[in-house]
Scaffold this motif. Sequence first.
Motif, mmCIF file in Angstrom:
data_model
loop_
_atom_site.group_PDB
_atom_site.id
_atom_site.type_symbol
_atom_site.label_atom_id
_atom_site.label_comp_id
_atom_site.label_asym_id
_atom_site.label_seq_id
_atom_site.Cartn_x
_atom_site.Cartn_y
_atom_site.Cartn_z
ATOM 1 N N VAL A 83 54.120 -10.518 -14.320
ATOM 2 C CA VAL A 83 53.930 -9.739 -15.570
ATOM 3 C C VAL A 83 53.469 -9.882 -16.805
ATOM 4 O O VAL A 83 54.853 -9.843 -17.822
ATOM 5 C CB VAL A 83 53.974 -7.948 -14.279
ATOM 6 C CG1 VAL A 83 53.347 -7.696 -15.817
ATOM 7 C CG2 VAL A 83 54.159 -8.046 -13.018
ATOM 8 N N SER A 84 52.188 -9.827 -17.450
ATOM 9 C CA SER A 84 53.052 -10.334 -18.434
ATOM 10 C C SER A 84 51.584 -8.934 -19.161
ATOM 11 O O SER A 84 50.481 -8.692 -19.032
ATOM 12 C CB SER A 84 51.781 -11.118 -19.317
ATOM 13 O OG SER A 84 50.482 -11.621 -18.812
ATOM 14 N N GLY A 85 51.809 -8.602 -20.448
ATOM 15 C CA GLY A 85 50.789 -7.608 -21.063
ATOM 16 C C GLY A 85 51.801 -7.246 -22.339
ATOM 17 O O GLY A 85 52.309 -6.026 -22.102
ATOM 18 N N GLN A 86 50.611 -6.999 -23.028
ATOM 19 C CA GLN A 86 51.554 -6.152 -24.057
ATOM 20 C C GLN A 86 51.689 -4.838 -24.134
ATOM 21 O O GLN A 86 50.856 -3.702 -23.337
ATOM 22 C CB GLN A 86 50.670 -5.939 -25.675
ATOM 23 C CG GLN A 86 50.862 -5.825 -26.567
ATOM 24 C CD GLN A 86 50.798 -6.450 -28.176
ATOM 25 O OE1 GLN A 86 49.760 -6.246 -28.015
ATOM 26 N NE2 GLN A 86 51.298 -5.930 -28.517
ATOM 27 N N SER A 87 52.818 -4.137 -23.854
ATOM 28 C CA SER A 87 53.845 -2.845 -24.019
ATOM 29 C C SER A 87 53.485 -2.652 -22.859
ATOM 30 O O SER A 87 53.743 -1.081 -21.956
ATOM 31 C CB SER A 87 52.971 -1.972 -24.927
ATOM 32 O OG SER A 87 51.622 -1.377 -23.980
ATOM 33 N N PHE A 88 52.971 -2.914 -21.469
ATOM 34 C CA PHE A 88 53.316 -2.884 -20.281
ATOM 35 C C PHE A 88 54.698 -3.163 -19.518
ATOM 36 O O PHE A 88 55.106 -4.278 -19.870
ATOM 37 C CB PHE A 88 51.963 -3.417 -19.279
ATOM 38 C CG PHE A 88 52.434 -2.639 -17.917
ATOM 39 C CD1 PHE A 88 52.269 -3.720 -16.474
ATOM 40 C CD2 PHE A 88 52.285 -1.839 -17.750
ATOM 41 C CE1 PHE A 88 52.685 -3.559 -15.536
ATOM 42 C CE2 PHE A 88 51.442 -1.442 -16.277
ATOM 43 C CZ PHE A 88 52.140 -2.687 -14.837
ATOM 44 N N ARG A 89 55.175 -1.885 -18.994
ATOM 45 C CA ARG A 89 56.581 -1.722 -18.873
ATOM 46 C C ARG A 89 55.532 -1.290 -17.013
ATOM 47 O O ARG A 89 56.029 -0.471 -16.861
ATOM 48 C CB ARG A 89 57.417 -1.365 -19.332
ATOM 49 C CG ARG A 89 57.840 -1.830 -20.613
ATOM 50 C CD ARG A 89 58.800 -3.134 -20.514
ATOM 51 N NE ARG A 89 58.536 -3.441 -21.480
ATOM 52 C CZ ARG A 89 58.083 -4.600 -22.343
ATOM 53 N NH1 ARG A 89 57.210 -5.155 -21.746
ATOM 54 N NH2 ARG A 89 58.070 -4.669 -23.399
ATOM 55 N N PRO A 90 55.946 -2.744 -15.912
ATOM 56 C CA PRO A 90 56.373 -1.820 -14.223
ATOM 57 C C PRO A 90 57.242 -1.367 -14.111
ATOM 58 O O PRO A 90 58.430 -1.229 -13.620
ATOM 59 C CB PRO A 90 55.887 -2.829 -13.794
ATOM 60 C CG PRO A 90 56.883 -4.113 -15.029
ATOM 61 C CD PRO A 90 56.592 -3.485 -15.973
ATOM 62 N N TYR A 91 56.963 0.291 -13.230
ATOM 63 C CA TYR A 91 57.831 1.060 -12.406
ATOM 64 C C TYR A 91 58.235 0.072 -11.404
ATOM 65 O O TYR A 91 59.041 -0.102 -10.781
ATOM 66 C CB TYR A 91 57.748 2.146 -12.336
ATOM 67 C CG TYR A 91 58.469 2.676 -11.448
ATOM 68 C CD1 TYR A 91 58.070 3.155 -10.007
ATOM 69 C CD2 TYR A 91 59.377 3.194 -11.967
ATOM 70 C CE1 TYR A 91 59.492 3.830 -9.693
ATOM 71 C CE2 TYR A 91 60.782 4.229 -11.593
ATOM 72 C CZ TYR A 91 60.631 4.510 -10.369
ATOM 73 O OH TYR A 91 61.131 5.015 -9.044
ATOM 74 N N ALA A 92 57.448 -0.010 -11.034
ATOM 75 C CA ALA A 92 57.781 -1.148 -9.324
ATOM 76 C C ALA A 92 56.838 -2.068 -9.290
ATOM 77 O O ALA A 92 55.563 -1.927 -9.762
ATOM 78 C CB ALA A 92 57.313 0.345 -8.372
ATOM 79 N N MET A 93 57.112 -3.534 -8.557
ATOM 80 C CA MET A 93 56.167 -4.164 -8.242
ATOM 81 C C MET A 93 56.185 -4.317 -6.872
ATOM 82 O O MET A 93 57.322 -4.158 -5.685
ATOM 83 C CB MET A 93 56.667 -5.502 -8.939
ATOM 84 C CG MET A 93 56.433 -5.470 -10.472
ATOM 85 S SD MET A 93 56.763 -6.889 -11.237
ATOM 86 C CE MET A 93 55.595 -7.494 -10.972
ATOM 87 N N ALA A 94 54.805 -5.014 -5.917
ATOM 88 C CA ALA A 94 55.089 -5.165 -4.518
ATOM 89 C C ALA A 94 54.400 -6.076 -3.885
ATOM 90 O O ALA A 94 53.740 -7.257 -4.480
ATOM 91 C CB ALA A 94 54.579 -3.825 -4.219
ATOM 92 N N TRP A 95 54.415 -6.486 -2.714
ATOM 93 C CA TRP A 95 53.675 -7.509 -1.865
ATOM 94 C C TRP A 95 53.123 -7.121 -1.170
ATOM 95 O O TRP A 95 53.696 -6.193 0.106
ATOM 96 C CB TRP A 95 54.534 -8.949 -1.042
ATOM 97 C CG TRP A 95 55.394 -10.057 -3.228
ATOM 98 C CD1 TRP A 95 56.266 -9.181 -2.911
ATOM 99 C CD2 TRP A 95 54.817 -10.652 -3.341
ATOM 100 N NE1 TRP A 95 56.689 -10.362 -4.539
ATOM 101 C CE2 TRP A 95 56.213 -11.038 -4.051
ATOM 102 C CE3 TRP A 95 53.918 -11.517 -3.326
ATOM 103 C CZ2 TRP A 95 55.407 -12.347 -5.442
ATOM 104 C CZ3 TRP A 95 53.476 -12.355 -3.869
ATOM 105 C CH2 TRP A 95 54.198 -12.664 -4.885
#
Length: 123
Positions: free
Chosen positions: A24-36
Amino acid sequence: QVQLVESGGGLVQEGGSLRLSCAVSGQSFRPYAMAWFRQVPGKEREFVAAIGLSAGGTIYGDSMKARFTISRDSAKNTVYLQMNSLKPEDTAVYYCAADSHRSTWSAGGYEYWGQGTRVTVSS
């Protein structure tokens, strides 16, 4: 702008393994969760697994946990999907998703999606 970039798909023989990655890239974005998720033509997108980026808690779709393992590198905002003992029915486009607030099995719960990586399992 948030971007999810998947990699690691390809052609593999039945019984083989693949490891998918999603960064994941993107200024100031912090994912809480990721999925497939995965999808085959004519069918709904199917939940595979999700993971919390901080605590690492995981959830899996039905029958997925036996052969698939989701993991993450929080420092890199990257999630992985290790797929073992692959079967022809695992053939699909695999999508990565991320959300800043929740971890869920529902595709509708994710804000951001990658473009997908194709996995083909030959018999």
